[in-house]
Design an enzyme around this catalytic site. Structure first.
Site, PDB file in Angstrom:
ATOM      1  CB  THR A 110      31.893  18.250  18.233  1.00  0.00           C
ATOM      2  OG1 THR A 110      30.672  17.543  18.417  1.00  0.00           O
ATOM      3  CG2 THR A 110      32.976  17.292  17.758  1.00  0.00           C
ATOM      4  CG  ASP A 132      21.090  24.675  15.313  1.00  0.00           C
ATOM      5  OD1 ASP A 132      20.118  24.224  14.703  1.00  0.00           O
ATOM      6  OD2 ASP A 132      21.487  24.217  16.405  1.00  0.00           O
ATOM      7  N   GLY A 175      17.057  25.439  15.676  1.00  0.00           N
ATOM      8  CA  GLY A 175      17.983  26.570  15.693  1.00  0.00           C
ATOM      9  C   GLY A 175      18.578  26.875  17.049  1.00  0.00           C
ATOM     10  NE  ARG A 270      -5.924  21.575  13.589  1.00  0.00           N
ATOM     11  CZ  ARG A 270      -7.095  22.024  14.009  1.00  0.00           C
ATOM     12  NH1 ARG A 270      -7.150  23.115  14.774  1.00  0.00           N
ATOM     13  NH2 ARG A 270      -8.221  21.414  13.662  1.00  0.00           N
ATOM     14  NE  ARG A 279      19.839  16.490  13.752  1.00  0.00           N
ATOM     15  CZ  ARG A 279      19.841  16.250  15.073  1.00  0.00           C
ATOM     16  NH1 ARG A 279      19.713  17.256  15.917  1.00  0.00           N
ATOM     17  NH2 ARG A 279      19.981  15.049  15.531  1.00  0.00           N
TER      18      ARG A 279
HETATM   19  O1  F6P Z   1      22.000  21.662  16.938  1.00  0.00           O
HETATM   20  C1  F6P Z   1      21.238  21.009  16.011  1.00  0.00           C
HETATM   21  C2  F6P Z   1      19.907  20.647  16.581  1.00  0.00           C
HETATM   22  O2  F6P Z   1      19.213  20.032  15.538  1.00  0.00           O
HETATM   23  C3  F6P Z   1      19.121  21.811  17.195  1.00  0.00           C
HETATM   24  O3  F6P Z   1      18.552  22.637  16.243  1.00  0.00           O
HETATM   25  C4  F6P Z   1      18.165  21.071  18.098  1.00  0.00           C
HETATM   26  O4  F6P Z   1      17.741  21.858  19.174  1.00  0.00           O
HETATM   27  C5  F6P Z   1      18.991  19.942  18.570  1.00  0.00           C
HETATM   28  O5  F6P Z   1      20.013  19.717  17.634  1.00  0.00           O
HETATM   29  C6  F6P Z   1      18.207  18.657  18.770  1.00  0.00           C
HETATM   30  O6  F6P Z   1      19.064  17.698  19.280  1.00  0.00           O
HETATM   31  P1  F6P Z   1      18.613  16.178  19.546  1.00  0.00           P
HETATM   32  O7  F6P Z   1      18.693  15.478  18.229  1.00  0.00           O
HETATM   33  O8  F6P Z   1      19.589  15.672  20.516  1.00  0.00           O
HETATM   34  O9  F6P Z   1      17.203  16.216  20.048  1.00  0.00           O
END
Ligand code: F6P
Length: 352
Positions: A110, A132, A175, A270, A279
């Site tokens: 962005t 990240d 990450g 596992r 998130r």
């Molecule tokens: O950049 C943030 C992030 O959560 C990364 O850690 C991850 O690889 C990516 O976004 C996942 O993106 P999406 O939600 O598009 O699968």
């Protein structure tokens, strides 16, 4: 104001701070929905007032919506090359709406788009966001602390079941190409092995660390693997390759490492992928404070007419840094970071 890219806990705290500080300074705020889509489709805009941001401080997600598929310079479309350039339309809409400036809250993608629009004449202030923690020019991004707290809690929980079953538990964390979440969550959660992109690993070294723990009486092990972890001489594991308008999707390394470790250690293994749980949820107090400070600073820059900058955390200050210095780069974990040295000193293996 818009939010772009993957969501991160604290986006709403920035939105709230920007709206409250701006309105108190007699600046009207318009919210653009779903990142730059709000400037492609003017119906996807709405005025933001202190009333419309009441109660959002503690909410994850973003009240404006977001997307990581809507780069106006390369908008996904049914064309031969799968994309179309709508950037001029965005600039026209911006001026037609009578906007004076744009606050773009987002990650590297962005902020890179924001910088391109700055070069096309739109006065922009960027606010860095990502769990990240990999944006150049700022020591911390909001969302990171919340993601680490969640992952550390998950690792705590996995300890008891790993110990009960004498298993190896591999925890895959997000990450992208940086190991910040893996390193911080691994240390906070007391992991035995941390695999991260900055330190390519050898499976044999991981297996030997687990066997050594076994010989010393520890019958279980916790391995934290960053989604972007790479073996020596190998590649990151992908769920999907990059294509027009879509970046590559990382994921799957945890499952592969667990499957390989079983025969190498003779122990059941596992894999748990924490994925988007990292998130979600309510931002930590740290992330709320950082997000609020960044939002406040963004409005200060708007008032001073300082554009083309990203507000950045440089403890103890929040400072503007040129977007040009930030975009197109990734802030990886420095291999001489003291936490890596300390982790090694307390017996954590990086699979080297
Ligand atoms: O950049 C943030 C992030 O959560 C990364 O850690 C991850 O690889 C990516 O976004 C996942 O993106 P999406 O939600 O598009 O699968």
């Amino acid at each position: 104001m818009l939010t772009g890219g993957g969501d991160a806990p604290g986006l709403n705290a920035v939105i709230r701070a920007v709206v409250k500080a701006a309105v108190n300074a007699n600046i009207d705020v318009i919210g653009l929905e779903d990142s730059f889509d709000g400037l492609l489709y003017p119906s996807r805009t709405r005025p933001l007032t202190p009333q419309s941001v009441t109660g959002i401080l503690r909410l994850g997600g973003t009240i404006l919506g977001t997307t990581n598929r809507g780069n106006p310079f390369e908008y996904p479309a049914d064309t031969p090359d799968g994309k179309v350039d709508y950037s001029d339309r965005v600039v026209e809409t911006f001026h037609r709406m009578g906007l004076d400036a744009l606050v773009a809250i987002g990650g590297d993608g962005t902020l890179a788009i924001a910088h391109q629009f700055f070069l096309k004449g739109i006065p922009i202030v960027g606010v860095p966001k990502t769990i990240d923690n990999d944006i150049v020019g700022t020591t911390t991004c909001f969302g990171f602390d919340t993601a680490v707290a969640f992952a550390a809690d998950a690792i705590d929980r996995l300890h008891s079941t790993a110990e009960a079953h004498r298993r190896v538990m591999v925890v895959e964390v997000m990450g992208r190409y940086a190991g910040w979440i893996a390193l911080h969550a691994g240390v906070a959660g007391g992991a035995d092995v941390i695999l991260m992109p900055e330190i390519p690993y050898r499976l044999e070294c991981v297996a030997e660390h687990i066997r050594q723990r076994e010989r010393l009486g520890a019958k279980f092990s916790i391995v934290v693997a960053a989604e972007g972890a790479i073996p020596v001489g190998g590649e990151a594991v992908l769920l999907a390759a990059a294509r027009a308008g879509h970046v590559e999707r990382l994921g799957g390394v945890g499952g592969q490492v667990a499957a390989s470790l079983e025969p190498m250690t003779g122990k059941e293994a596992r894999c748990v992928v924490l994925g988007h749980l990292q998130r979600g949820g309510t931002p930590t107090a740290f992330d709320r404070v950082l997000a609020t400070r960044l939002g406040g600073k963004a409005v200060e820059l708007l008032q001073r007419g300082v554009f083309g900058k990203m507000v950045a955390n440089h403890p103890p200050d929040i400072v503007p840094v040129p977007l040009a210095d930030v975009v197109g780069r990734t802030r990886k974990v420095p291999v001489d970071y003291d936490l890596i040295g300390t982790a090694r000193a307390i017996g954590i293996s990086f699979g080297e």
